[in-house]
Every structure is written in structure tokens, then in C-alpha cells.
Design a protein around this motif. Sequence first.
Motif, PDB file in Angstrom:
ATOM      1  N   ALA A 110      -1.458  -0.099 -11.674  1.00  0.00           N
ATOM      2  CA  ALA A 110      -0.297  -1.133 -11.699  1.00  0.00           C
ATOM      3  C   ALA A 110      -0.934  -2.512 -11.154  1.00  0.00           C
ATOM      4  CB  ALA A 110       0.681  -0.507 -10.447  1.00  0.00           C
ATOM      5  N   ARG A 111      -0.319  -3.374 -11.807  1.00  0.00           N
ATOM      6  CA  ARG A 111      -1.051  -4.828 -11.765  1.00  0.00           C
ATOM      7  C   ARG A 111      -0.014  -5.391 -10.822  1.00  0.00           C
ATOM      8  NH1 ARG A 111      -1.597  -3.123 -16.732  1.00  0.00           N
ATOM      9  NH2 ARG A 111      -3.760  -3.494 -17.751  1.00  0.00           N
ATOM     10  N   SER A 112       0.954  -5.088  -9.988  1.00  0.00           N
ATOM     11  CA  SER A 112       1.802  -5.878  -9.222  1.00  0.00           C
ATOM     12  C   SER A 112       2.421  -4.827  -8.292  1.00  0.00           C
ATOM     13  CB  SER A 112       2.838  -6.795 -10.036  1.00  0.00           C
ATOM     14  OG  SER A 112       3.761  -5.895 -10.636  1.00  0.00           O
ATOM     15  N   GLY A 113       2.986  -5.390  -7.029  1.00  0.00           N
ATOM     16  CA  GLY A 113       3.822  -4.865  -6.270  1.00  0.00           C
ATOM     17  C   GLY A 113       4.886  -3.768  -6.808  1.00  0.00           C
ATOM     18  N   GLU A 114       5.736  -4.634  -7.509  1.00  0.00           N
ATOM     19  CA  GLU A 114       6.967  -3.907  -8.262  1.00  0.00           C
ATOM     20  C   GLU A 114       6.537  -3.133  -9.315  1.00  0.00           C
ATOM     21  OE1 GLU A 114      10.845  -3.443  -8.738  1.00  0.00           O
ATOM     22  OE2 GLU A 114       9.983  -4.948  -7.246  1.00  0.00           O
ATOM     23  N   GLU A 115       5.360  -3.173  -9.797  1.00  0.00           N
ATOM     24  CA  GLU A 115       5.169  -2.272 -10.863  1.00  0.00           C
ATOM     25  C   GLU A 115       4.557  -1.021 -10.223  1.00  0.00           C
ATOM     26  OE1 GLU A 115       1.662  -1.729 -14.739  1.00  0.00           O
ATOM     27  OE2 GLU A 115       2.170  -3.583 -13.776  1.00  0.00           O
ATOM     28  N   ALA A 116       3.922  -1.174  -8.993  1.00  0.00           N
ATOM     29  CA  ALA A 116       3.579   0.227  -8.313  1.00  0.00           C
ATOM     30  C   ALA A 116       4.887   0.882  -7.699  1.00  0.00           C
ATOM     31  CB  ALA A 116       2.731  -0.359  -7.062  1.00  0.00           C
ATOM     32  N   LEU A 117       5.864   0.269  -7.291  1.00  0.00           N
ATOM     33  CA  LEU A 117       6.937   0.795  -6.666  1.00  0.00           C
ATOM     34  C   LEU A 117       7.839   1.328  -7.880  1.00  0.00           C
ATOM     35  CD1 LEU A 117       8.026  -2.249  -4.408  1.00  0.00           C
ATOM     36  CD2 LEU A 117       7.030  -0.150  -3.618  1.00  0.00           C
ATOM     37  N   ARG A 118       7.797   1.005  -8.979  1.00  0.00           N
ATOM     38  CA  ARG A 118       8.592   1.618 -10.061  1.00  0.00           C
ATOM     39  C   ARG A 118       7.814   2.644 -10.334  1.00  0.00           C
ATOM     40  NH1 ARG A 118       8.633  -3.676 -12.652  1.00  0.00           N
ATOM     41  NH2 ARG A 118       7.291  -3.019 -13.970  1.00  0.00           N
ATOM     42  N   ALA A 119       6.262   2.846 -10.332  1.00  0.00           N
ATOM     43  CA  ALA A 119       5.775   4.066 -10.681  1.00  0.00           C
ATOM     44  C   ALA A 119       5.907   4.952  -9.715  1.00  0.00           C
ATOM     45  CB  ALA A 119       4.167   3.498 -10.839  1.00  0.00           C
ATOM     46  N   LEU A 120       6.190   4.808  -8.459  1.00  0.00           N
ATOM     47  CA  LEU A 120       6.538   5.705  -7.360  1.00  0.00           C
ATOM     48  C   LEU A 120       7.921   6.349  -7.354  1.00  0.00           C
ATOM     49  CD1 LEU A 120       4.503   3.899  -4.594  1.00  0.00           C
ATOM     50  CD2 LEU A 120       3.901   5.966  -5.574  1.00  0.00           C
ATOM     51  N   VAL A 121       8.885   5.856  -8.143  1.00  0.00           N
ATOM     52  CA  VAL A 121      10.088   6.283  -7.987  1.00  0.00           C
ATOM     53  C   VAL A 121      10.352   7.530  -8.489  1.00  0.00           C
ATOM     54  CG1 VAL A 121      12.555   5.714  -8.797  1.00  0.00           C
ATOM     55  CG2 VAL A 121      11.140   4.013  -7.797  1.00  0.00           C
ATOM     56  N   PRO A 122       9.913   7.638  -9.691  1.00  0.00           N
ATOM     57  CA  PRO A 122      10.324   9.008 -10.603  1.00  0.00           C
ATOM     58  C   PRO A 122       9.342  10.134 -10.118  1.00  0.00           C
ATOM     59  CG  PRO A 122       9.427   7.741 -12.152  1.00  0.00           C
ATOM     60  CD  PRO A 122       9.334   6.668 -10.922  1.00  0.00           C
ATOM     61  N   GLU A 123       7.831   9.821  -9.735  1.00  0.00           N
ATOM     62  CA  GLU A 123       7.036  10.661  -9.917  1.00  0.00           C
ATOM     63  C   GLU A 123       6.220  10.436  -8.491  1.00  0.00           C
ATOM     64  OE1 GLU A 123       4.563  10.163 -13.299  1.00  0.00           O
ATOM     65  OE2 GLU A 123       4.406   7.946 -12.951  1.00  0.00           O
ATOM     66  N   ALA A 124       6.863  10.379  -7.472  1.00  0.00           N
ATOM     67  CA  ALA A 124       6.119   9.971  -6.103  1.00  0.00           C
ATOM     68  C   ALA A 124       5.179  11.028  -5.698  1.00  0.00           C
ATOM     69  CB  ALA A 124       6.939   9.621  -4.909  1.00  0.00           C
ATOM     70  N   ALA A 125       5.584  12.271  -5.781  1.00  0.00           N
ATOM     71  CA  ALA A 125       4.941  13.695  -5.650  1.00  0.00           C
ATOM     72  C   ALA A 125       3.570  13.745  -6.566  1.00  0.00           C
ATOM     73  CB  ALA A 125       5.710  14.912  -5.562  1.00  0.00           C
TER      74      ALA A 125
END
Length: 228
Positions: A30-45
Amino acid sequence: MRLLLVEDDDHVAAALTAVLSRHGFEVHHARSGEEALRALVPEAAAFGVVLLDLGLPDQDGYEVCGKIRKRTSTPVIMVTARGDVRSRIHGLNMGADDYVVKPYDTGELLARIHAVSRRGAHGDTAAASGSGLRLGTVHIELPTRQVTVDGETVQLTRKEFDLLALLAQRPGVVFRREQIISEVWRTSWEGTGRTLEVHIASLRAKLRRPALIETVRGVGYRLVAPAA
């Protein structure tokens, strides 16, 4: 293990991804904070660890760490050039599980990744027996992992709570540094010693009781039980 790498520099990310891939990690970049947070929403586990750089283009890395901690308990390792103690303590206060300073040795980073990832396998609580511990006006509730001081809740990171709970099991008894590192970080790696010092400093500040945790020079730490 799937790993989320939050790094805005593509060259740094590519080099680190190559190294991590050779050691069996599947890296999502992920290249930004927002991109990282989006990546964690559906698949945090699905992510075993988050490697978080602080110098992001859209948000401050500390802020991103705080948002990650509200969404998931996935371990977060901050990877940054900010190596002063104040920055380390702030990172831990924001919910980071560990803090690695650039430039770092690859072996050091790998050891820290494995150390924090073992948290889930071994459980979060250092002291698992009993319902609570009281030390003067400091109350440690083991089942809920809550700490109050003078009746006010104090927000601790997972490792800070584990460290405090371990010392509170036997007030007055000196715990060797090696023993603390083994029981709280589940590793014997000597490089974790600096992280231990940062966690101790953070605990003293949050509990507002600097004298509660005493440094026994050359040995380790002990919790000093307040007078009745």
C-alpha cells in the motif's frame, strides 16, 4: 504469512518485498495511509503483520496506526528513520507493537516480524490466572485487559499490558530482562532489549507512577508494591 507493507517509496518497497518474499511472506503493498486502511477493511484477519512507514504522502503514520488499531488487532511494526525515544514512545502509545529504525538489518526486521506474529498463537495475556490485581490505586483487570489509575481507565498497548501484568504477578520480585523478553515477546533475541526499555518508559508515563516500576541495574525490573 500475508503481510501488509505500507511504504510510499516504490524502490524501497520493491527491495523489501523481494527480501520478504524469499523468506516465505506474501506481501501486499500500500502506497498511502488511505490505501492501507482500505486493504484492512475486508480482510484484516488475512494479514499476519502490518509494516508501517511513518512518512506517508496523505496522512501522518502515527495517525494511520491509530486508525488501524481501531479496526483490527493485527500486529503493527513501525518502520521509520525517526529513532529518538520520544518518537518510539509515541508510536507505542498509538498502538504499535514494535518499532524498527532505518537503516535496519534484514535479520533484525525478520526476527521482529516473527516475534509479534507469535502473539496470536500464544495469546495476549501474560498473567492468565485470577480476575484482577490491585496495587494501591492501580487496578489491573486480567480478563478484560483493562487498567485503571485513580478510577480512570488507562489505554495500554497489548505488550504494555502483558509487561505490567507479568511484573504485577509478584510485586517486589526482580524479573530478569531475558525472562521478560521471553515471556512477553516470546523470543530470546537480544535486540528486543531496546524495545523493552521503551515499553517500560511508556508504562511509567501512562500510569503516572514513575516509581512503581523500579530498574534493577544490570539485572532487570521489579514492581514496587505501594505502601498500604
